[in-house]
Design a protein around this motif. Structure first.
Motif, PDB file in Angstrom:
ATOM      1  N   THR A 154       0.792  -1.178   0.137  1.00 56.36           N
ATOM      2  CA  THR A 154      -0.035   0.093   0.070  1.00 56.36           C
ATOM      3  C   THR A 154       0.792   1.238   0.088  1.00 56.36           C
ATOM      4  OG1 THR A 154      -0.127   0.094   2.513  1.00 56.36           O
ATOM      5  CG2 THR A 154      -1.809  -1.036   1.155  1.00 56.36           C
ATOM      6  N   GLU A 155       0.320   2.126  -0.601  1.00 56.09           N
ATOM      7  CA  GLU A 155       1.046   3.621  -0.362  1.00 56.09           C
ATOM      8  C   GLU A 155       0.002   4.660   0.128  1.00 56.09           C
ATOM      9  OE1 GLU A 155       2.120   4.403  -4.595  1.00 56.09           O
ATOM     10  OE2 GLU A 155       3.761   3.158  -4.277  1.00 56.09           O
ATOM     11  N   ASP A 156       0.439   5.245   1.154  1.00 58.02           N
ATOM     12  CA  ASP A 156      -0.397   6.618   1.700  1.00 58.02           C
ATOM     13  C   ASP A 156       0.578   7.658   1.568  1.00 58.02           C
ATOM     14  OD1 ASP A 156      -2.596   4.801   2.446  1.00 58.02           O
ATOM     15  OD2 ASP A 156      -1.822   4.308   4.552  1.00 58.02           O
ATOM     16  N   ALA A 157      -0.306   8.949   1.338  1.00 56.48           N
ATOM     17  CA  ALA A 157       0.260  10.224   1.133  1.00 56.48           C
ATOM     18  C   ALA A 157      -0.144  10.950   2.287  1.00 56.48           C
ATOM     19  CB  ALA A 157      -0.131  10.900   0.163  1.00 56.48           C
ATOM     20  N   ALA A 158       0.712  11.265   3.228  1.00 55.74           N
ATOM     21  CA  ALA A 158       0.652  11.873   4.512  1.00 55.74           C
ATOM     22  C   ALA A 158       0.703  13.480   4.230  1.00 55.74           C
ATOM     23  CB  ALA A 158       1.462  11.618   5.455  1.00 55.74           C
ATOM     24  N   LYS A 159      -0.052  14.267   4.588  1.00 55.73           N
ATOM     25  CA  LYS A 159      -0.022  15.812   4.581  1.00 55.73           C
ATOM     26  C   LYS A 159       0.610  16.499   5.613  1.00 55.73           C
ATOM     27  CE  LYS A 159      -3.936  16.227   1.277  1.00 55.73           C
ATOM     28  NZ  LYS A 159      -5.295  16.904   0.879  1.00 55.73           N
ATOM     29  N   THR A 160       1.608  17.519   5.391  1.00 56.13           N
ATOM     30  CA  THR A 160       2.237  18.105   6.309  1.00 56.13           C
ATOM     31  C   THR A 160       1.047  19.055   7.016  1.00 56.13           C
ATOM     32  OG1 THR A 160       2.636  19.939   5.131  1.00 56.13           O
ATOM     33  CG2 THR A 160       4.489  18.151   5.096  1.00 56.13           C
ATOM     34  N   ARG A 161       1.231  19.409   8.362  1.00 59.44           N
ATOM     35  CA  ARG A 161       0.141  20.117   9.061  1.00 59.44           C
ATOM     36  C   ARG A 161       0.200  21.658   8.611  1.00 59.44           C
ATOM     37  NH1 ARG A 161       0.326  17.874  15.260  1.00 59.44           N
ATOM     38  NH2 ARG A 161      -0.342  15.641  14.772  1.00 59.44           N
ATOM     39  N   LYS A 162       1.455  22.116   8.569  1.00 53.91           N
ATOM     40  CA  LYS A 162       1.696  23.644   8.135  1.00 53.91           C
ATOM     41  C   LYS A 162       1.303  23.746   6.785  1.00 53.91           C
ATOM     42  CE  LYS A 162       5.362  24.228  11.498  1.00 53.91           C
ATOM     43  NZ  LYS A 162       7.013  24.585  11.574  1.00 53.91           N
ATOM     44  N   GLU A 163       1.798  23.069   5.674  1.00 54.65           N
ATOM     45  CA  GLU A 163       1.495  23.484   4.560  1.00 54.65           C
ATOM     46  C   GLU A 163       0.489  22.789   3.601  1.00 54.65           C
ATOM     47  OE1 GLU A 163       5.104  22.986   2.391  1.00 54.65           O
ATOM     48  OE2 GLU A 163       6.263  24.423   3.788  1.00 54.65           O
ATOM     49  N   GLY A 164       0.093  21.917   4.123  1.00 54.78           N
ATOM     50  CA  GLY A 164      -1.020  21.100   3.440  1.00 54.78           C
ATOM     51  C   GLY A 164      -0.803  20.383   2.324  1.00 54.78           C
ATOM     52  N   LYS A 165       0.506  20.189   2.021  1.00 49.14           N
ATOM     53  CA  LYS A 165       0.993  19.534   0.939  1.00 49.14           C
ATOM     54  C   LYS A 165       1.444  18.205   1.138  1.00 49.14           C
ATOM     55  CE  LYS A 165       3.024  23.666  -0.996  1.00 49.14           C
ATOM     56  NZ  LYS A 165       4.461  24.241  -1.354  1.00 49.14           N
ATOM     57  N   ASP A 166       1.499  17.212   0.121  1.00 55.33           N
ATOM     58  CA  ASP A 166       1.721  15.828   0.316  1.00 55.33           C
ATOM     59  C   ASP A 166       3.037  15.678   0.361  1.00 55.33           C
ATOM     60  OD1 ASP A 166      -1.009  15.278  -0.220  1.00 55.33           O
ATOM     61  OD2 ASP A 166      -0.812  14.628  -2.188  1.00 55.33           O
ATOM     62  N   GLU A 167       3.594  14.737   1.494  1.00 56.19           N
ATOM     63  CA  GLU A 167       4.765  14.527   1.668  1.00 56.19           C
ATOM     64  C   GLU A 167       5.146  13.322   0.538  1.00 56.19           C
ATOM     65  OE1 GLU A 167       4.775  13.361   5.698  1.00 56.19           O
ATOM     66  OE2 GLU A 167       5.619  15.380   6.273  1.00 56.19           O
ATOM     67  N   ASP A 168       6.279  12.603   0.765  1.00 54.66           N
ATOM     68  CA  ASP A 168       6.719  11.478   0.141  1.00 54.66           C
ATOM     69  C   ASP A 168       5.594  10.536   0.543  1.00 54.66           C
ATOM     70  OD1 ASP A 168       8.645  12.738  -0.885  1.00 54.66           O
ATOM     71  OD2 ASP A 168      10.402  12.137   0.298  1.00 54.66           O
ATOM     72  N   LEU A 169       5.155   9.583  -0.541  1.00 59.94           N
ATOM     73  CA  LEU A 169       4.545   8.569  -0.047  1.00 59.94           C
ATOM     74  C   LEU A 169       5.196   7.716   1.059  1.00 59.94           C
ATOM     75  CD1 LEU A 169       3.328   7.343  -3.768  1.00 59.94           C
ATOM     76  CD2 LEU A 169       1.992   8.519  -1.847  1.00 59.94           C
ATOM     77  N   ARG A 170       4.042   7.250   1.720  1.00 63.63           N
ATOM     78  CA  ARG A 170       4.601   6.202   3.009  1.00 63.63           C
ATOM     79  C   ARG A 170       4.100   4.876   2.286  1.00 63.63           C
ATOM     80  NH1 ARG A 170       1.061   4.315   7.768  1.00 63.63           N
ATOM     81  NH2 ARG A 170       2.777   2.945   9.049  1.00 63.63           N
ATOM     82  N   VAL A 171       5.071   4.086   1.988  1.00 61.44           N
ATOM     83  CA  VAL A 171       4.978   2.716   1.469  1.00 61.44           C
ATOM     84  C   VAL A 171       4.912   1.733   2.660  1.00 61.44           C
ATOM     85  CG1 VAL A 171       6.198   0.991   0.081  1.00 61.44           C
ATOM     86  CG2 VAL A 171       6.313   3.312  -0.615  1.00 61.44           C
ATOM     87  N   MET A 172       4.000   1.015   2.479  1.00 61.67           N
ATOM     88  CA  MET A 172       3.928  -0.076   3.352  1.00 61.67           C
ATOM     89  C   MET A 172       3.582  -1.497   3.006  1.00 61.67           C
ATOM     90  SD  MET A 172       1.439   1.640   6.430  1.00 61.67           S
ATOM     91  CE  MET A 172       0.342   2.347   5.155  1.00 61.67           C
ATOM     92  N   LEU A 173       4.472  -2.335   3.494  1.00 64.21           N
ATOM     93  CA  LEU A 173       3.869  -4.131   3.329  1.00 64.21           C
ATOM     94  C   LEU A 173       3.208  -4.432   4.461  1.00 64.21           C
ATOM     95  CD1 LEU A 173       4.377  -5.743   0.895  1.00 64.21           C
ATOM     96  CD2 LEU A 173       6.435  -6.609   1.826  1.00 64.21           C
ATOM     97  N   ARG A 174       2.011  -4.561   4.307  1.00 68.50           N
ATOM     98  CA  ARG A 174       1.080  -4.956   5.483  1.00 68.50           C
ATOM     99  C   ARG A 174       0.901  -6.389   5.608  1.00 68.50           C
ATOM    100  NH1 ARG A 174      -2.204  -0.636   7.413  1.00 68.50           N
ATOM    101  NH2 ARG A 174      -2.390   1.063   5.833  1.00 68.50           N
ATOM    102  N   LEU A 175       2.292  -6.986   5.515  1.00 74.32           N
ATOM    103  CA  LEU A 175       2.158  -8.588   5.935  1.00 74.32           C
ATOM    104  C   LEU A 175       1.792  -8.989   7.191  1.00 74.32           C
ATOM    105  CD1 LEU A 175       5.753  -9.391   4.474  1.00 74.32           C
ATOM    106  CD2 LEU A 175       3.598  -9.653   3.257  1.00 74.32           C
ATOM    107  N   PRO A 176       0.923 -10.122   7.180  1.00 74.50           N
ATOM    108  CA  PRO A 176       0.627 -10.469   8.685  1.00 74.50           C
ATOM    109  C   PRO A 176       1.838 -10.840   9.238  1.00 74.50           C
ATOM    110  CG  PRO A 176      -0.423 -11.836   6.740  1.00 74.50           C
ATOM    111  CD  PRO A 176       0.603 -10.987   5.952  1.00 74.50           C
TER     112      PRO A 176
END
Length: 265
Positions: A154-176
């Motif tokens: 999965t890839e999630d784009a988190a936004k900074t609180r100050k600027e409201g811009k997308d940061e680098d994608l948060r890449v996750m491998l949600r393995l059990p």
């Protein structure tokens, strides 16, 4: 009887056009089991292994049932009584990950024919001799790994609180946790805390697949662990010296919980 013999090993396919990453390749790792039983009980065992293999994918590997389907074979080999494929909805379409087959007595009949050896099973209690029926399950390890990547990456784009811009994608491998290469990572907040953090690491590694990581900022280390599928990160900080506790971060829910650490006592 009944009993099964399972093995894994390299298999080869005369694949003219390998494609879809590792889904179709000329060389792969195959996992196979032949389960020997009485002919009159074979359909019950066929249904049993159908359920067991389905539960493996849904309960153990956490694959959503709506991404799996069972395809019964409409045309069977002349010796087969029943056969089905368990398929997964890959990004490129439905594809088989495992087959379950009721092969009758064909396998041992042919072994017996060409080896000249009596392959009949002797029932010690009744003195009866008979050729066992085989129920076979067969799957490709490469396809299972590809299925996990397709389902759990999965890839999630988190936004900074100050600027409201997308940061680098948060890449996750949600393995059990049961199949994650690293189940827990121990992260000292500072290299000055390496000695007590390594004690925790050495204690955990006897029971879990554990990694020790002290390179870079804590945020970057969290990201690294997310990318390789580590379910839990354990942070040892300067307060740990006094409260004998560590912070456990959950990969999927992003929660952090302060818990006592017995290995520090």
């Amino acid at each position: 009887m009944p009993f099964g013999i399972a093995q894994s090993g390299k298999a080869f396919r005369n694949e003219i056009n390998p494609r879809f990453f590792t889904f179709r390749s000329r060389e792969f790792v195959q996992l196979e089991m032949e389960f020997f039983c009485r002919s009159e009980e074979a359909m019950e065992w066929y249904d049993y292994w159908h359920r067991q293999r389905w539960d493996f994918y849904t309960s153990i590997l956490g694959i959503p049932p709506d991404k799996l389907r069972v395809q019964e074979h409409e045309s069977l080999a002349h010796y087969a009584k029943a056969a089905l494929d368990i398929e997964f909805a890959f990004p490129f379409g439905w594809g088989e990950v495992e087959g379950v087959h009721h092969r009758g007595t064909w396998d041992l009949t042919r072994h017996q024919e060409y080896s000249g050896r009596d392959m009949r099973y002797l029932d010690q209690e009744t003195g009866e001799r008979f050729l066992p029926t085989v129920v076979e399950t067969s799957c490709g390890l490469d396809r299972i790994c590809l299925m996990l990547l397709a389902n759990r990456y999965t890839e999630d784009a988190a936004k900074t609180r100050k600027e409201g811009k997308d940061e680098d994608l948060r890449v996750m491998l949600r393995l059990p946790p049961v199949v994650a290469p690293i189940q827990a990572a121990v992260l000292p907040l500072s290299k000055k805390l390496s000695e007590p953090a390594r004690r925790i690491f050495n204690d955990l590694r006897t029971r879990f697949r554990t990694e020790y990581d002290d390179g870079g900022s804590i945020g970057k280390r969290y990201r690294r662990q997310d990318e390789i599928g580590t379910p839990y990160c354990i942070t040892y900080d300067f307060d740990s010296e006094t409260d004998q506790a560590v912070t456990i971060r959950d990969r999927d829910h992003m929660t952090q919980e302060r818990v006592p650490c017995p290995s520090m006592c």
